[in-house]
Design an enzyme around this catalytic site. Structure first.
Site, mmCIF file in Angstrom:
data_model
loop_
_atom_site.group_PDB
_atom_site.id
_atom_site.type_symbol
_atom_site.label_atom_id
_atom_site.label_comp_id
_atom_site.label_asym_id
_atom_site.label_seq_id
_atom_site.Cartn_x
_atom_site.Cartn_y
_atom_site.Cartn_z
ATOM 1 N N LYS A 186 49.428 20.736 -25.335
ATOM 2 C CA LYS A 186 50.871 20.615 -25.115
ATOM 3 C C LYS A 186 51.438 21.831 -24.372
ATOM 4 C CE LYS A 186 51.747 16.346 -26.616
ATOM 5 N NZ LYS A 186 50.368 15.804 -27.179
HETATM 6 C C1 LIG Z 1 50.580 14.625 -28.453
HETATM 7 C C2 LIG Z 1 51.662 13.374 -28.831
HETATM 8 C C3 LIG Z 1 52.168 13.247 -30.023
HETATM 9 C C4 LIG Z 1 50.972 13.619 -31.386
HETATM 10 O O1 LIG Z 1 50.784 14.838 -31.350
HETATM 11 P P1 LIG Z 1 49.522 15.418 -32.037
HETATM 12 O O2 LIG Z 1 49.885 16.851 -32.323
HETATM 13 O O3 LIG Z 1 48.398 15.474 -31.156
HETATM 14 O O4 LIG Z 1 49.614 14.476 -33.284
HETATM 15 C C5 LIG Z 1 52.765 12.117 -30.274
HETATM 16 N N1 LIG Z 1 53.407 11.669 -29.383
HETATM 17 C C6 LIG Z 1 53.140 11.893 -28.077
HETATM 18 C C7 LIG Z 1 53.990 11.328 -26.892
HETATM 19 C C8 LIG Z 1 52.220 12.933 -27.628
HETATM 20 O O5 LIG Z 1 51.874 13.136 -26.463
#
Ligand SMILES: *Cc1c(COP(=O)(O)O)cnc(C)c1O
Length: 406
Positions: A186
């Protein structure tokens, strides 16, 4: 979306603070931790950076969504309207609280189509959950209007859009609550982590307890805390929070580089008249983690993907339509309700119904869409080279199809 590209001395310094005291947990051990409260500090930085009253860190974006659904009172029998294009975590969280994910079509914003949302409302609908995919947002004013009309909650899954804005406000801070993910890919990362943001003290206090076994965190003795409700353990560790603290201080820098690289590459793609771009709602500001673009037909798009692949330049270009993680078409485990333990019957029924639900409106969008991930590490020369190769490959396919059409 890559804060990990800029991992360096700042992250190591914050981590070392934690390693030197050896207190890896965010609660307690007040004397031994030598004044280091990385999770608390990061929560404060999140509030000031994004402009919300409260932030509750969690162990992941998925657990942030689960937590906030609990805190918002979403549970058995409640329907949550969400898009057909998202990451699996969005429906996982809905299912985890006993609620029903109601998947509806996306439009050229690549997020919830407000008309499709309206059509999906039933007396069981409790929440609308837009997912701001790939750095840009849903039409939040339209969704807010629907929420007001039907008295529904608005929960933003902003996990992929850290730094995106809508009408002067940060994505994730506009609904009743919003979440970010700080997983490894992210915009800013903790390694693993997530956060719930809200302006409601009540929602925040519930999130605080829910992520730590229901502890009320009111006393100084953890063992003597009261438990006003049942919670879970979705805590972030101090090590993860320390990394995030270094990362959030570099966010402006990440976003500026992202925007610059995005603009250079987008201008090259825009030279091709057959290409159109994702629609950004009025007043929206893309965080520029991806350029999402459309070709005229699904067949042309598939041919372009194949061409990029054969030329060895597909990396960083995502064709979500064929992707197992992000689009309803390939979610057989969801549509078959394949779980290790029993879901409640309402959930199971709703999932099986997805097998025959018509998503042709989404298919017509997603079948023509390619998203190009923007790297922070690119040089101008590399972008030029990448852009030229992509444009040549796309034009080659377009001219082949023009010949066929003629
Ligand atoms: C990455 C993501 C999540 C969840 O995140 P994690 O930290 O990997 O559990 C939820 N929603 C979206 C749209 C994402 O891209």
């Amino acid at each position: 979306m890559p804060g990990f590209e800029f991992f360096g001395d700042e992250e190591r310094k914050e981590l070392n603070d934690v390693l030197e005291s050896g207190i890896l947990m965010r609660y307690g051990f007040d004397a031994a931790r030598k004044g280091h409260w990385k999770a608390v500090e990061l929560e404060k930085e999140i509030c000031s950076t994004f402009g919300c009253n409260y932030a509750q860190l969690t162990s992941s974006g998925t657990s942030a969504l689960t937590t906030v659904m609990g805190a918002l009172g979403i549970g058995y029998g409640d329907e949550v309207i969400m898009p057909s294009f998202t990451f699996v975590a969005s429906f996982e969280a809905v299912l985890s609280v006993g609620a029903i994910p109601v998947l509806v079509d996306v439009d050229e914003t690549l997020t919830l189509n407000p008309d499709a949302v309206r059509a999906a409302i039933t007396p069981q609908t409790k929440c609308i959950m837009p997912v701001h995919m790939c750095g840009s947002m849903a039409d939040l004013d339209a969704l807010k209007e629907i929420c007001a009309e039907y008295k529904l909650l608005l929960l933003e899954d902003a996990c992929q859009s850290i730094g995106g804005m809508y009408k002067g406000k940060a994505l994730g801070t506009i609904g009743d609550a919003g979440t970010f993910s700080f997983d490894f890919v992210k915009t800013i990362t903790c390694g693993e982590g997530g956060v719930v943001m809200t302006n409601s003290k009540d929602v925040y206090i519930k999130c605080d307890g829910y992520t730590d076994h229901g502890h009320d965190h009111l006393g100084v003795d953890r063992g003597a805390d009261l438990h006003p409700f049942i919670g879970y353990n979705f805590r972030i560790s101090e090590l993860h929070a320390a990394v995030g603290l270094a990362q959030i201080r570099k966010l402006d820098q990440f976003l500026a580089i992202q925007k610059k690289n995005y603009t250079q590459l987008k201008n090259m793609l825009a030279e091709i008249p057959e290409i159109s771009f994702r629609v950004i709602p009025e007043g929206g500001e893309d965080s520029c983690t991806f350029i999402s673009w459309f070709l005229p037909t699904e067949a042309i798009t598939k041919a372009v993907v194949a061409e990029l692949k054969s030329q060895g330049i597909l990396a960083g270009n995502f064709y979500w339509f064929d992707n197992n993680w992000h689009y309803i078409r390939k979610w057989d485990h969801l549509k078959n309700s394949t779980t290790l333990n029993s879901l409640n019957p309402l959930q199971r029924g709703a999932l099986l119904k997805l097998q025959t639900t018509d998503f042709s409106a989404s298919d017509a969008i997603m079948g023509r869409c390619i998203s190009t991930a923007i790297s922070l590490g690119w040089t101008e020369e590399q972008i030029k080279d990448k852009g030229e190769k992509m444009v040549a490959a796309i034009q080659k396919i377009l001219s082949e199809y023009a010949v066929i059409a003629a």
